[in-house]
Design a protein around this motif. Structure first.
Motif, short mmCIF file in Angstrom:
data_model
loop_
_atom_site.label_atom_id
_atom_site.label_comp_id
_atom_site.label_asym_id
_atom_site.label_seq_id
_atom_site.Cartn_x
_atom_site.Cartn_y
_atom_site.Cartn_z
N GLN A 162 12.89 -8.30 7.56
CA GLN A 162 12.87 -8.18 6.10
C GLN A 162 13.55 -9.37 5.43
N GLY A 211 9.00 -6.60 5.82
CA GLY A 211 9.39 -5.89 4.61
C GLY A 211 10.27 -6.77 3.74
N SER A 242 13.67 -6.59 0.66
CA SER A 242 14.80 -5.80 0.17
C SER A 242 15.24 -6.34 -1.18
N SER A 261 7.29 -2.35 4.07
CA SER A 261 8.37 -1.60 3.44
C SER A 261 9.07 -2.40 2.35
N GLN A 279 13.05 -2.14 0.60
CA GLN A 279 14.35 -1.47 0.69
C GLN A 279 15.14 -1.74 -0.59
N ALA A 286 5.66 0.86 -4.75
CA ALA A 286 5.55 1.06 -3.31
C ALA A 286 4.48 2.09 -2.98
N ILE A 292 3.21 1.48 0.86
CA ILE A 292 4.27 1.04 1.76
C ILE A 292 5.46 1.98 1.65
N LEU A 293 6.33 1.88 2.63
CA LEU A 293 7.49 2.76 2.74
C LEU A 293 8.64 2.25 1.88
N LEU A 294 9.29 3.16 1.16
CA LEU A 294 10.49 2.81 0.43
C LEU A 294 11.70 3.25 1.26
N ILE A 295 12.53 2.29 1.64
CA ILE A 295 13.75 2.56 2.39
C ILE A 295 14.90 2.63 1.40
N THR A 337 11.21 8.90 0.44
CA THR A 337 11.85 7.69 0.94
C THR A 337 12.43 7.94 2.33
#
Length: 246
Positions: free
Chosen positions: A43, A76, A78, A101, A103, A122, A127-130, A196
């Motif tokens: 990331q 990903g 951040s 992702s 983040q 997202a 896509i994944l939200l961390i 999330t």
């Protein structure tokens, strides 16, 4: 290493990382230090859009180079706001590199307009939200009060915030009591219910074990709505990361 254990890392946008090769070198350094052949998720730690927009080209292309070389399984970012998140996803698609992702700081005390926009972006991108800091540096654990503050800068921050967040601390206590869970477990589970993947910190085995208690169950829709309403009544919220872009 077990196949169900995944290692993620971040590449800092240091001012001297001005070529794609600098990011690739950083990734290879991480692989060397961890003894891995491939990192599960690589990331970018933050965007330079606010202060060095031209550096973004190097960061994005370096991340894509890592993916194409097989150094990372997925990529990903951040601390990207909704606008920059859409931009980086579009740029990576140009090289057929899927963004996996994003983040950001996300919790009951940091789920305002900006974070809601990131979550919506997202979701649109698939896509994944961390969610990092899902316990708001410990404010949502139920362990602190005006007469019981942590030491150092965190204590100063808590002293300012605690009087204005009583709606959420009281609601967390009520929900956790009815669920026979801890406030931490409820706060983490709320993040999960929002779609999330929360990544709470843990300084010892006891905290790690407590965090695991947030798994294997779900708050009801009514409980989530109750917590949402309590968060909306709070007069204070967490300070957002200064590196998060628009």
């Amino acid at each position: 290493m077990s196949s169900n254990i995944h290692i993620a890392t971040k590449f800092a946008a240091y001012p001297w990382r001005i070529t794609p090769g600098n990011i690739v070198a950083a990734c290879k350094g991480s692989l060397r230090r961890t003894g891995l052949e491939q990192i599960s998720l690589g990331q970018l730690h933050w965007s330079t859009a606010k202060y060095a927009p031209l550096q973004e080209w190097a960061l994005w292309n370096g991340l894509a180079d890592c993916y194409e070389a097989g150094l990372v399984r997925e990529v990903g970012v951040s601390n990207y706001g909704a606008k920059e998140l859409l931009r980086v996803a579009k740029d990576l698609r140009r090289r057929d590199v899927p963004l996996a992702s994003a983040q950001v700081q996300y919790s009951l005390l940091s789920a305002g307009t900006a974070q809601a926009a990131v979550k919506a972006a997202a979701d649109d991108l698939g896509i994944l939200l961390i969610a990092y800091s899902p316990l708001a540096l410990g404010l949502l654990t139920g362990k602190y009060s005006q007469t019981n503050l942590p030491k150092g800068p965190r204590g100063n921050l808590f002293r300012q915030l605690l009087p204005g967040i009583s709606p959420i601390t009281h609601t967390l206590q009520a929900v956790s009591a009815s669920r026979r869970k801890t406030p931490s477990q409820v706060a983490i589970n709320w993040c999960i219910c929002k779609g999330t993947v929360p990544i709470p910190g843990a300084k010892d085995l006891q905290q790690a074990t407590e965090n695991l208690g947030a798994l294997g169950w779900r708050l009801s829709a009514g409980e989530v709505a109750e917590l949402d309403a309590a968060a909306a009544r709070c007069k204070k919220s967490m300070v957002q990361n200064i590196f998060q872009t628009a």
